[in-house]
Design an enzyme around this catalytic site. Structure first.
Site, PDB file in Angstrom:
ATOM      1  CE  LYS A   1      -3.824 -35.884   7.916  1.00 15.73           C
ATOM      2  NZ  LYS A   1      -3.516 -35.496   6.595  1.00 15.73           N
TER       3      LYS A   1
ATOM      4  CG  ASP B   1      -2.604 -28.241   3.594  1.00 19.16           C
ATOM      5  OD1 ASP B   1      -2.820 -28.234   4.661  1.00 19.16           O
ATOM      6  OD2 ASP B   1      -2.693 -28.948   2.793  1.00 19.16           O
TER       7      ASP B   1
ATOM      8  CD1 TRP C   1      -0.590 -34.233   2.044  1.00 21.37           C
ATOM      9  CD2 TRP C   1      -2.434 -34.559   0.789  1.00 21.37           C
ATOM     10  NE1 TRP C   1      -1.118 -35.610   2.394  1.00 21.37           N
ATOM     11  CE2 TRP C   1      -2.319 -35.625   1.520  1.00 21.37           C
ATOM     12  CE3 TRP C   1      -3.647 -34.819   0.257  1.00 21.37           C
ATOM     13  CZ2 TRP C   1      -3.224 -36.764   2.021  1.00 21.37           C
ATOM     14  CZ3 TRP C   1      -4.695 -35.443   0.359  1.00 21.37           C
ATOM     15  CH2 TRP C   1      -4.552 -36.689   1.227  1.00 21.37           C
TER      16      TRP C   1
END
Ligand SMILES: *Cc1c(COP(=O)(O)O)cnc(C)c1O
Length: 360
Positions: free
Chosen positions: A195, A171, A101
């Site tokens: 998530k 993030d 990511w």
């Protein structure tokens, strides 16, 4: 009703209490005679939902008044572009690449300016967090970027990097609200909610006000400007209304659990059960450097692809689902987010023990 123990990395398990409350309100939300899905985002009822969600999140995270909370769309991946478009005033940013990511965010930023990869753990399949105490931070960097919890690899920054005074952008998709945070250490904290908070389709951005300006890269679309969303309290256009409503319910659930300090304690207890088992098992091994282990995503392997596949299959049949590791790593991964009850982890470990004995 047959609920499973869902170890998915995301979209992931949500608190049953929240799902039940949403079900009870499906046909008639608080006497409005309609579902939240069918409601104008400009209605009084919806205004209350989004305002309460923001207030509860501020409360949970202790967000200072000089930070805006934005409920946006496009997932975490949209932020990979939105961040450089809005923050790259000098056209320079430093990226710490600790997983897929972070790498994707770095690659996206390269399209908008000079993105520097100042540290990486790719040399060892992202199984650790590099030392970030004295990195070559660029003098003109607009920000330093990290992915704080690496969902795929199961690593987590236990200390934030020394940014040498530069704005930190993080993030937190897969560790959002899993423990207390000091918001003042960041310029931007953002995460997709699927998530650890709610349904896919919502991304929450917590951003310091001085970073929200008209001075964005030329060609930045209106919808990708933080300012337009900040000026309109996340209601510039139709927001992901139902998703925000569910997030709001999860915030209230978290407050009822005792807030983020209590969640941290619970999450540590849960993760320890699994890590302790992995550390003594002769068959299953954790793949991450112990000091960098995530509380949320726990990858492990048996060392044999065949045995891994057998384990995933038999676990699923026993009600422990989505344990297959990410396609880029293989093996197994148990994601044990806030809403995973401790019994789920205890029962998983009991199942692993049994599997180990049978297949020794
Ligand atoms: C899942 C995930 C993403 C991507 O999220 P999308 O909402 O699918 O764009 C980004 N970063 C992290 C850390 C993630 O876990």
């Amino acid at each position: 009703m047959a609920r499973v123990y869902n170890f998915s990395a995301g979209p992931a398990v949500l608190p049953e209490e929240v799902l039940q409350a949403a079900a009870a309100e499906m046909m008639d939300y608080e006497g409005t005679g309609m579902s939240v899905m069918e409601m104008s985002h400009r209605s009084k009822a919806y205004e209350k939902i989004i305002q309460e969600a923001e207030a509860d999140l501020r409360d949970l995270m202790n967000i200072p008044d000089n930070y805006k909370v934005l409920f946006l769309q496009g997932g975490a991946s949209q932020q990979f572009a939105m961040i450089p478009m809005n923050l790259m005033k000098n056209g320079v940013a430093d990226y710490i690449v600790t997983g897929q990511w972070a790498k994707k965010a770095y690659q996206e930023a390269c399209m908008y300016g000079k993105a520097n990869k100042i540290a990486s753990s790719e040399d060892a399949t992202f199984s650790y967090i590099p030392d970030c105490s004295d990195l070559p931070i660029s003098e003109d960097a607009d920000y330093v970027y990290i992915c704080e919890n690496n969902t795929i690899y199961g690593t987590k920054f236990k200390t934030l990097p020394n940014t040498k005074g530069k704005t930190l952008v993080s993030d937190v998709s897969s560790c959002f609200l899993s423990e207390p945070v000091d918001v003042t250490k960041y310029g931007v904290i953002y995460g997709g909610v699927q998530k650890n908070i709610g349904p896919a389709g919502v991304v929450i951005v917590i951003i310091r006000e001085d970073l929200i300006t008209e001075d964005v890269l030329p060609g930045t679309p209106t919808m990708l400007k933080y300012k337009i969303h900040a000026d309109n309290d996340s209601l510039y256009n139709t927001p992901p209304a139902y998703g925000i409503y569910i997030c709001g319910k999860v915030f209230k659930w978290l407050k009822k659990q005792g807030g983020l300090a209590a969640m941290k304690e619970y999450n540590e207890k849960k993760a320890k059960i699994l890590y302790d088992f992995l550390d003594q098992s002769k068959m299953f091994k954790g793949t991450v450097r112990p000091e960098d282990r995530s509380l949320m995503n726990v990858p492990f392997v048996t060392g044999s692809d065949e045995l891994d596949a057998k384990f995933v299959k038999e676990a699923a049949a026993a009600g422990f689902v989505n344990l297959k590791g990410h396609r880029s790593v293989g093996g197994m991964r148990a994601s044990i987010y806030n809403a995973m009850p401790i019994e789920g982890v205890e029962k998983l470990v009991a199942f692993m023990k049994e599997f180990e004995e049978k297949n020794a």
